[in-house]
Design a protein around this motif. Structure first.
Motif, PDB file in Angstrom:
ATOM      1  N   SER A 226       0.827  -1.211   0.000  1.00  0.00           N
ATOM      2  CA  SER A 226       0.000   0.000   0.000  1.00  0.00           C
ATOM      3  C   SER A 226       0.860   1.261   0.000  1.00  0.00           C
ATOM      4  CB  SER A 226      -0.958   0.002   1.199  1.00  0.00           C
ATOM      5  OG  SER A 226      -0.258   0.252   2.389  1.00  0.00           O
ATOM      6  N   ARG A 227       2.139   1.111   0.343  1.00  0.00           N
ATOM      7  CA  ARG A 227       3.087   2.229   0.289  1.00  0.00           C
ATOM      8  C   ARG A 227       3.926   2.197  -0.979  1.00  0.00           C
ATOM      9  NH1 ARG A 227       5.120   3.147   6.466  1.00  0.00           N
ATOM     10  NH2 ARG A 227       3.034   3.291   7.323  1.00  0.00           N
ATOM     11  N   ASP A 228       3.446   1.499  -1.978  1.00  0.00           N
ATOM     12  CA  ASP A 228       4.046   1.459  -3.311  1.00  0.00           C
ATOM     13  C   ASP A 228       5.312   0.623  -3.426  1.00  0.00           C
ATOM     14  OD1 ASP A 228       2.011   3.027  -4.401  1.00  0.00           O
ATOM     15  OD2 ASP A 228       3.015   4.863  -3.788  1.00  0.00           O
ATOM     16  N   PHE A 229       5.526  -0.325  -2.523  1.00  0.00           N
ATOM     17  CA  PHE A 229       6.615  -1.273  -2.715  1.00  0.00           C
ATOM     18  C   PHE A 229       6.242  -2.192  -3.867  1.00  0.00           C
ATOM     19  CE2 PHE A 229       8.189   0.073   1.323  1.00  0.00           C
ATOM     20  CZ  PHE A 229       9.510  -0.325   1.381  1.00  0.00           C
TER      21      PHE A 229
ATOM     22  N   LEU B  45      10.857  -3.397  -3.216  1.00  0.00           N
ATOM     23  CA  LEU B  45      11.626  -2.199  -3.523  1.00  0.00           C
ATOM     24  C   LEU B  45      10.676  -1.021  -3.658  1.00  0.00           C
ATOM     25  CD1 LEU B  45      14.674  -1.600  -4.440  1.00  0.00           C
ATOM     26  CD2 LEU B  45      13.690  -1.500  -6.697  1.00  0.00           C
ATOM     27  N   ARG B  46      11.057   0.091  -3.059  1.00  0.00           N
ATOM     28  CA  ARG B  46      10.282   1.331  -3.179  1.00  0.00           C
ATOM     29  C   ARG B  46      11.239   2.465  -3.485  1.00  0.00           C
ATOM     30  NH1 ARG B  46       7.852   4.847   1.697  1.00  0.00           N
ATOM     31  NH2 ARG B  46       6.616   6.311   0.491  1.00  0.00           N
ATOM     32  N   VAL B  47      11.000   3.151  -4.579  1.00  0.00           N
ATOM     33  CA  VAL B  47      11.811   4.293  -4.974  1.00  0.00           C
ATOM     34  C   VAL B  47      10.988   5.541  -4.689  1.00  0.00           C
ATOM     35  CG1 VAL B  47      13.016   5.406  -6.885  1.00  0.00           C
ATOM     36  CG2 VAL B  47      12.880   2.901  -6.791  1.00  0.00           C
ATOM     37  N   HIS B  48      11.537   6.425  -3.829  1.00  0.00           N
ATOM     38  CA  HIS B  48      10.800   7.630  -3.440  1.00  0.00           C
ATOM     39  C   HIS B  48      11.756   8.628  -2.811  1.00  0.00           C
ATOM     40  CE1 HIS B  48      10.716   6.773   0.999  1.00  0.00           C
ATOM     41  NE2 HIS B  48      11.108   5.599   0.514  1.00  0.00           N
ATOM     42  N   HIS B  49      11.432   9.913  -2.893  1.00  0.00           N
ATOM     43  CA  HIS B  49      12.185  10.977  -2.222  1.00  0.00           C
ATOM     44  C   HIS B  49      13.698  10.854  -2.407  1.00  0.00           C
ATOM     45  CE1 HIS B  49       8.293  10.849  -0.103  1.00  0.00           C
ATOM     46  NE2 HIS B  49       8.446  12.174  -0.067  1.00  0.00           N
ATOM     47  N   ASN B  50      14.124  10.450  -3.580  1.00  0.00           N
ATOM     48  CA  ASN B  50      15.539  10.309  -3.929  1.00  0.00           C
ATOM     49  C   ASN B  50      16.270   9.243  -3.096  1.00  0.00           C
ATOM     50  OD1 ASN B  50      17.529  10.966  -5.763  1.00  0.00           O
ATOM     51  ND2 ASN B  50      18.497  12.436  -4.409  1.00  0.00           N
ATOM     52  N   VAL B  51      15.515   8.275  -2.582  1.00  0.00           N
ATOM     53  CA  VAL B  51      16.090   7.117  -1.905  1.00  0.00           C
ATOM     54  C   VAL B  51      15.417   5.854  -2.430  1.00  0.00           C
ATOM     55  CG1 VAL B  51      16.677   8.354   0.228  1.00  0.00           C
ATOM     56  CG2 VAL B  51      14.470   7.170   0.052  1.00  0.00           C
ATOM     57  N   ILE B  52      16.028   4.725  -2.120  1.00  0.00           N
ATOM     58  CA  ILE B  52      15.453   3.425  -2.453  1.00  0.00           C
ATOM     59  C   ILE B  52      15.386   2.634  -1.161  1.00  0.00           C
ATOM     60  CG2 ILE B  52      15.737   1.288  -3.753  1.00  0.00           C
ATOM     61  CD1 ILE B  52      17.457   2.937  -5.761  1.00  0.00           C
ATOM     62  N   ASP B  53      14.190   2.159  -0.825  1.00  0.00           N
ATOM     63  CA  ASP B  53      14.009   1.261   0.313  1.00  0.00           C
ATOM     64  C   ASP B  53      13.895  -0.154  -0.243  1.00  0.00           C
ATOM     65  OD1 ASP B  53      13.958   3.379   2.118  1.00  0.00           O
ATOM     66  OD2 ASP B  53      11.778   3.553   2.069  1.00  0.00           O
ATOM     67  N   ILE B  54      14.663  -1.076   0.332  1.00  0.00           N
ATOM     68  CA  ILE B  54      14.641  -2.452  -0.135  1.00  0.00           C
ATOM     69  C   ILE B  54      14.460  -3.379   1.055  1.00  0.00           C
ATOM     70  CG2 ILE B  54      17.167  -2.610  -0.135  1.00  0.00           C
ATOM     71  CD1 ILE B  54      16.825  -4.523  -2.588  1.00  0.00           C
ATOM     72  N   VAL B  55      13.568  -4.359   0.894  1.00  0.00           N
ATOM     73  CA  VAL B  55      13.286  -5.369   1.905  1.00  0.00           C
ATOM     74  C   VAL B  55      13.528  -6.725   1.259  1.00  0.00           C
ATOM     75  CG1 VAL B  55      11.519  -6.377   3.397  1.00  0.00           C
ATOM     76  CG2 VAL B  55      11.496  -3.926   2.936  1.00  0.00           C
TER      77      VAL B  55
ATOM     78  N   GLN C 217       9.891  -2.325  11.230  1.00  0.00           N
ATOM     79  CA  GLN C 217      10.854  -1.224  11.243  1.00  0.00           C
ATOM     80  C   GLN C 217      10.783  -0.417   9.954  1.00  0.00           C
ATOM     81  OE1 GLN C 217      14.842  -2.156  12.771  1.00  0.00           O
ATOM     82  NE2 GLN C 217      13.973  -4.094  13.480  1.00  0.00           N
ATOM     83  N   VAL C 218      10.623  -1.093   8.828  1.00  0.00           N
ATOM     84  CA  VAL C 218      10.511  -0.389   7.544  1.00  0.00           C
ATOM     85  C   VAL C 218       9.250   0.470   7.527  1.00  0.00           C
ATOM     86  CG1 VAL C 218      10.201  -0.674   5.047  1.00  0.00           C
ATOM     87  CG2 VAL C 218      11.868  -2.087   6.276  1.00  0.00           C
ATOM     88  N   LEU C 219       8.162  -0.071   8.033  1.00  0.00           N
ATOM     89  CA  LEU C 219       6.909   0.684   8.057  1.00  0.00           C
ATOM     90  C   LEU C 219       6.992   1.915   8.960  1.00  0.00           C
ATOM     91  CD1 LEU C 219       4.387  -2.294   8.094  1.00  0.00           C
ATOM     92  CD2 LEU C 219       4.765  -0.661   6.217  1.00  0.00           C
ATOM     93  N   ARG C 220       7.887   1.894   9.944  1.00  0.00           N
ATOM     94  CA  ARG C 220       8.048   3.048  10.845  1.00  0.00           C
ATOM     95  C   ARG C 220       8.989   4.114  10.289  1.00  0.00           C
ATOM     96  NH1 ARG C 220       7.924  -0.880  15.459  1.00  0.00           N
ATOM     97  NH2 ARG C 220      10.163  -1.057  15.191  1.00  0.00           N
ATOM     98  N   LEU C 221       9.721   3.787   9.221  1.00  0.00           N
ATOM     99  CA  LEU C 221      10.647   4.770   8.644  1.00  0.00           C
ATOM    100  C   LEU C 221       9.882   5.986   8.131  1.00  0.00           C
ATOM    101  CD1 LEU C 221      13.158   2.733   6.443  1.00  0.00           C
ATOM    102  CD2 LEU C 221      13.696   4.139   8.428  1.00  0.00           C
ATOM    103  N   GLU C 222      10.387   7.160   8.442  1.00  0.00           N
ATOM    104  CA  GLU C 222       9.783   8.377   7.908  1.00  0.00           C
ATOM    105  C   GLU C 222      10.376   8.679   6.547  1.00  0.00           C
ATOM    106  OE1 GLU C 222       9.535  11.726  10.468  1.00  0.00           O
ATOM    107  OE2 GLU C 222       9.119  10.495  12.227  1.00  0.00           O
TER     108      GLU C 222
END
Length: 136
Positions: free
Chosen positions: A32-35, A53-63, A103-108
């Protein structure tokens, strides 16, 4: 009724404490957060991980989930050329899948600086894909 080993292996696993539900709910929250998810497989076609993988705000979040008790996650710069083996890591965690997902879901979201990261998942072999960062 007596079940054969094959029939027993095909039965869904029940895990006490609702771990499966927590992981499933966490994965749905990540979606739902576009991963976007890929499911890499080995040469025999066996699933080896669930990679989000989620690409946003000039960062990449990977699980990366390898099992219920084996997961890791990271936030890396959007221009990192190799998301699976990054040279620069902004944030990282590892542990049990449900804990890593929480923890990933809590990241701002970071303050966006510069341009957004660009790229896409590209298929490499049957059931495999890799992140390809845009060069321009």
């Amino acid at each position: 009724m007596i079940r054969t080993e094959t029939q027993l292996e095909q039965q869904p696993r029940t895990i006490t404490g609702g771990v499966t539900n927590e992981i499933t709910d966490g994965l749905q929250a990540l979606m739902s957060r576009d991963f976007q998810f890929a499911h890499p497989r080995d040469s025999a076609g066996t699933l080896v991980a669930v990679v989000g993988l989620r690409v946003h705000h000039n960062v990449i979040d990977i699980v990366q989930l390898y099992g219920e008790d084996d997961a890791d996650a990271a936030r890396i710069p959007g221009d990192e050329p190799d998301v699976l083996f990054p040279q620069t890591v902004i944030w990282r965690t590892s542990g049990r899948a449900r804990d890593v997902i929480k923890q990933v879901l809590r990241l701002e979201d970071p303050v966006e600086i510069g341009t957004a990261a660009k790229g896409c998942w590209m298929p490499t072999h049957a059931g495999r894909s890799t992140w390809l960062a845009a060069s321009a």
